[in-house]
Motif scaffolding. Sequence first.
Motif, PDB file in Angstrom:
ATOM      1  N   GLU A 166     -13.325  37.191 -45.529  1.00  0.00           N
ATOM      2  CA  GLU A 166     -12.450  36.134 -45.023  1.00  0.00           C
ATOM      3  C   GLU A 166     -11.440  36.731 -44.057  1.00  0.00           C
ATOM      4  OE1 GLU A 166     -10.805  34.395 -48.508  1.00  0.00           O
ATOM      5  OE2 GLU A 166     -12.720  33.579 -49.213  1.00  0.00           O
ATOM      6  N   GLY A 167     -10.765  35.882 -43.323  1.00  0.00           N
ATOM      7  CA  GLY A 167      -9.755  36.373 -42.395  1.00  0.00           C
ATOM      8  C   GLY A 167     -10.053  36.015 -40.951  1.00  0.00           C
ATOM      9  N   PHE A 168      -9.342  36.666 -40.043  1.00  0.00           N
ATOM     10  CA  PHE A 168      -9.440  36.338 -38.622  1.00  0.00           C
ATOM     11  C   PHE A 168     -10.791  36.723 -38.030  1.00  0.00           C
ATOM     12  CE2 PHE A 168      -8.739  37.457 -34.109  1.00  0.00           C
ATOM     13  CZ  PHE A 168      -8.290  36.226 -33.650  1.00  0.00           C
ATOM     14  N   ASN A 169     -11.383  37.806 -38.525  1.00  0.00           N
ATOM     15  CA  ASN A 169     -12.658  38.305 -37.975  1.00  0.00           C
ATOM     16  C   ASN A 169     -13.687  38.464 -39.098  1.00  0.00           C
ATOM     17  OD1 ASN A 169     -14.569  39.411 -36.215  1.00  0.00           O
ATOM     18  ND2 ASN A 169     -13.786  41.485 -36.497  1.00  0.00           N
ATOM     19  N   PRO A 170     -14.290  37.385 -39.590  1.00  0.00           N
ATOM     20  CA  PRO A 170     -15.246  37.478 -40.705  1.00  0.00           C
ATOM     21  C   PRO A 170     -16.465  38.318 -40.323  1.00  0.00           C
ATOM     22  CG  PRO A 170     -14.572  35.207 -40.319  1.00  0.00           C
ATOM     23  CD  PRO A 170     -14.097  35.996 -39.145  1.00  0.00           C
ATOM     24  N   HIS A 171     -16.904  39.158 -41.241  1.00  0.00           N
ATOM     25  CA  HIS A 171     -18.107  39.960 -41.022  1.00  0.00           C
ATOM     26  C   HIS A 171     -18.778  40.205 -42.371  1.00  0.00           C
ATOM     27  CE1 HIS A 171     -14.798  42.802 -41.763  1.00  0.00           C
ATOM     28  NE2 HIS A 171     -15.706  43.527 -42.401  1.00  0.00           N
ATOM     29  N   PRO A 172     -20.077  40.497 -42.360  1.00  0.00           N
ATOM     30  CA  PRO A 172     -20.770  40.749 -43.637  1.00  0.00           C
ATOM     31  C   PRO A 172     -20.140  41.928 -44.359  1.00  0.00           C
ATOM     32  CG  PRO A 172     -22.351  40.475 -41.859  1.00  0.00           C
ATOM     33  CD  PRO A 172     -21.000  40.575 -41.220  1.00  0.00           C
ATOM     34  N   TYR A 173     -19.875  41.756 -45.646  1.00  0.00           N
ATOM     35  CA  TYR A 173     -19.362  42.878 -46.437  1.00  0.00           C
ATOM     36  C   TYR A 173     -20.537  43.773 -46.809  1.00  0.00           C
ATOM     37  CZ  TYR A 173     -17.908  45.628 -50.417  1.00  0.00           C
ATOM     38  OH  TYR A 173     -17.674  46.676 -51.260  1.00  0.00           O
ATOM     39  N   ILE A 174     -20.518  45.020 -46.353  1.00  0.00           N
ATOM     40  CA  ILE A 174     -21.570  45.982 -46.707  1.00  0.00           C
ATOM     41  C   ILE A 174     -20.924  47.296 -47.122  1.00  0.00           C
ATOM     42  CG2 ILE A 174     -23.294  44.936 -45.190  1.00  0.00           C
ATOM     43  CD1 ILE A 174     -22.826  47.191 -43.205  1.00  0.00           C
ATOM     44  N   ALA A 175     -21.610  48.018 -48.010  1.00  0.00           N
ATOM     45  CA  ALA A 175     -21.101  49.310 -48.468  1.00  0.00           C
ATOM     46  C   ALA A 175     -22.270  50.252 -48.699  1.00  0.00           C
ATOM     47  CB  ALA A 175     -20.293  49.141 -49.749  1.00  0.00           C
ATOM     48  N   PHE A 176     -22.194  51.445 -48.108  1.00  0.00           N
ATOM     49  CA  PHE A 176     -23.200  52.477 -48.313  1.00  0.00           C
ATOM     50  C   PHE A 176     -22.743  53.427 -49.411  1.00  0.00           C
ATOM     51  CE2 PHE A 176     -23.952  51.073 -44.005  1.00  0.00           C
ATOM     52  CZ  PHE A 176     -25.336  51.095 -43.891  1.00  0.00           C
ATOM     53  N   ALA A 177     -23.667  53.809 -50.278  1.00  0.00           N
ATOM     54  CA  ALA A 177     -23.375  54.805 -51.306  1.00  0.00           C
ATOM     55  C   ALA A 177     -23.731  56.184 -50.770  1.00  0.00           C
ATOM     56  CB  ALA A 177     -24.177  54.507 -52.570  1.00  0.00           C
ATOM     57  N   LEU A 178     -22.794  57.123 -50.847  1.00  0.00           N
ATOM     58  CA  LEU A 178     -23.016  58.504 -50.432  1.00  0.00           C
ATOM     59  C   LEU A 178     -23.552  58.574 -48.998  1.00  0.00           C
ATOM     60  CD1 LEU A 178     -22.584  61.203 -51.941  1.00  0.00           C
ATOM     61  CD2 LEU A 178     -25.039  61.259 -52.347  1.00  0.00           C
ATOM     62  N   VAL A 228     -28.314  43.587 -38.403  1.00  0.00           N
ATOM     63  CA  VAL A 228     -29.560  43.301 -39.106  1.00  0.00           C
ATOM     64  C   VAL A 228     -29.375  42.150 -40.101  1.00  0.00           C
ATOM     65  CG1 VAL A 228     -31.103  44.212 -40.900  1.00  0.00           C
ATOM     66  CG2 VAL A 228     -30.657  45.552 -38.852  1.00  0.00           C
ATOM     67  N   LEU A 229     -28.292  42.202 -40.849  1.00  0.00           N
ATOM     68  CA  LEU A 229     -28.052  41.156 -41.846  1.00  0.00           C
ATOM     69  C   LEU A 229     -27.817  39.801 -41.187  1.00  0.00           C
ATOM     70  CD1 LEU A 229     -25.850  43.080 -44.446  1.00  0.00           C
ATOM     71  CD2 LEU A 229     -28.229  42.373 -44.688  1.00  0.00           C
ATOM     72  N   ARG A 230     -27.151  39.808 -40.065  1.00  0.00           N
ATOM     73  CA  ARG A 230     -26.932  38.554 -39.348  1.00  0.00           C
ATOM     74  C   ARG A 230     -28.248  37.967 -38.842  1.00  0.00           C
ATOM     75  NH1 ARG A 230     -21.462  40.628 -36.320  1.00  0.00           N
ATOM     76  NH2 ARG A 230     -19.961  39.638 -37.721  1.00  0.00           N
ATOM     77  N   LYS A 231     -29.144  38.846 -38.382  1.00  0.00           N
ATOM     78  CA  LYS A 231     -30.442  38.396 -37.860  1.00  0.00           C
ATOM     79  C   LYS A 231     -31.408  37.987 -38.967  1.00  0.00           C
ATOM     80  CE  LYS A 231     -32.505  40.674 -34.633  1.00  0.00           C
ATOM     81  NZ  LYS A 231     -33.110  41.807 -33.876  1.00  0.00           N
ATOM     82  N   SER A 232     -31.183  38.498 -40.169  1.00  0.00           N
ATOM     83  CA  SER A 232     -32.149  38.285 -41.255  1.00  0.00           C
ATOM     84  C   SER A 232     -32.226  36.845 -41.741  1.00  0.00           C
ATOM     85  CB  SER A 232     -31.786  39.186 -42.444  1.00  0.00           C
ATOM     86  OG  SER A 232     -30.583  38.735 -43.058  1.00  0.00           O
ATOM     87  N   GLY A 233     -31.166  36.080 -41.528  1.00  0.00           N
ATOM     88  CA  GLY A 233     -31.146  34.705 -42.022  1.00  0.00           C
ATOM     89  C   GLY A 233     -30.812  34.579 -43.494  1.00  0.00           C
TER      90      GLY A 233
END
Length: 210
Positions: free
Chosen positions: A41-53, A29-34
């Motif tokens: 960072e690193g070999f496989n970059p991806h959006p950093y996301i964190a869910f609470a509880l 979803v975040l990738r599609k959102s623009g």
Amino acid sequence: MKSVRVFFTKKGDLRFISHLDMNRFFTRVLRKSGLPIWYTEGFNPHPYIAFALPLSLGFESDFEILDFKLTDDNFPTEKVKEALEKVLPCGITVKKVAEPVLKVGKIAFAGYDIIFEGSDIAKKFFEFINAPTVNITKKTKKGELKELEVSSKITNKRCSENIVSVVLTAGNDNINPANIVENFAESAMEEISVRYLRTRVYDEQKQEFK
């Protein structure tokens, strides 16, 4: 870099999506959102996301929390809401987007509506949680079964028709309402059909988590 906290609902058939799949889903979803999402960072970059509880499988929620970061410090939060609403499916509604106020570790309580098929069984369950002692069996992280007395961890109890509303300890001292219902069903020797809705998440002062 700007931290963003999204408060959203998870309803309907989406309750059957696991926490792991929700991670994958929101990454797409975040990738599609623009949005100017910050990637790891690193070999496989991806959006950093964190869910609470993280929400248990099969539960619906009026109060889910997702944190991520933007590379643009000046990007308006209202634009984040607009961008997400364009790509989110039915069942997920963004209620609010804001900069985080509290750290996730400050979560201490969560509110739930426990929805039974009938008012009679709801009343019996309400009596069960109002007993002087409420014993449940809980599985530890090591997979072991542990007996707990949780009457002091069940607060703000209300019963209205077929719905029992409670506030339970959460975070580091998390009590799952399904554990309580399962133990009630065993003691009552009844088969119970029930739905769960998380209504709120609170801090240590039982103020709505921000």
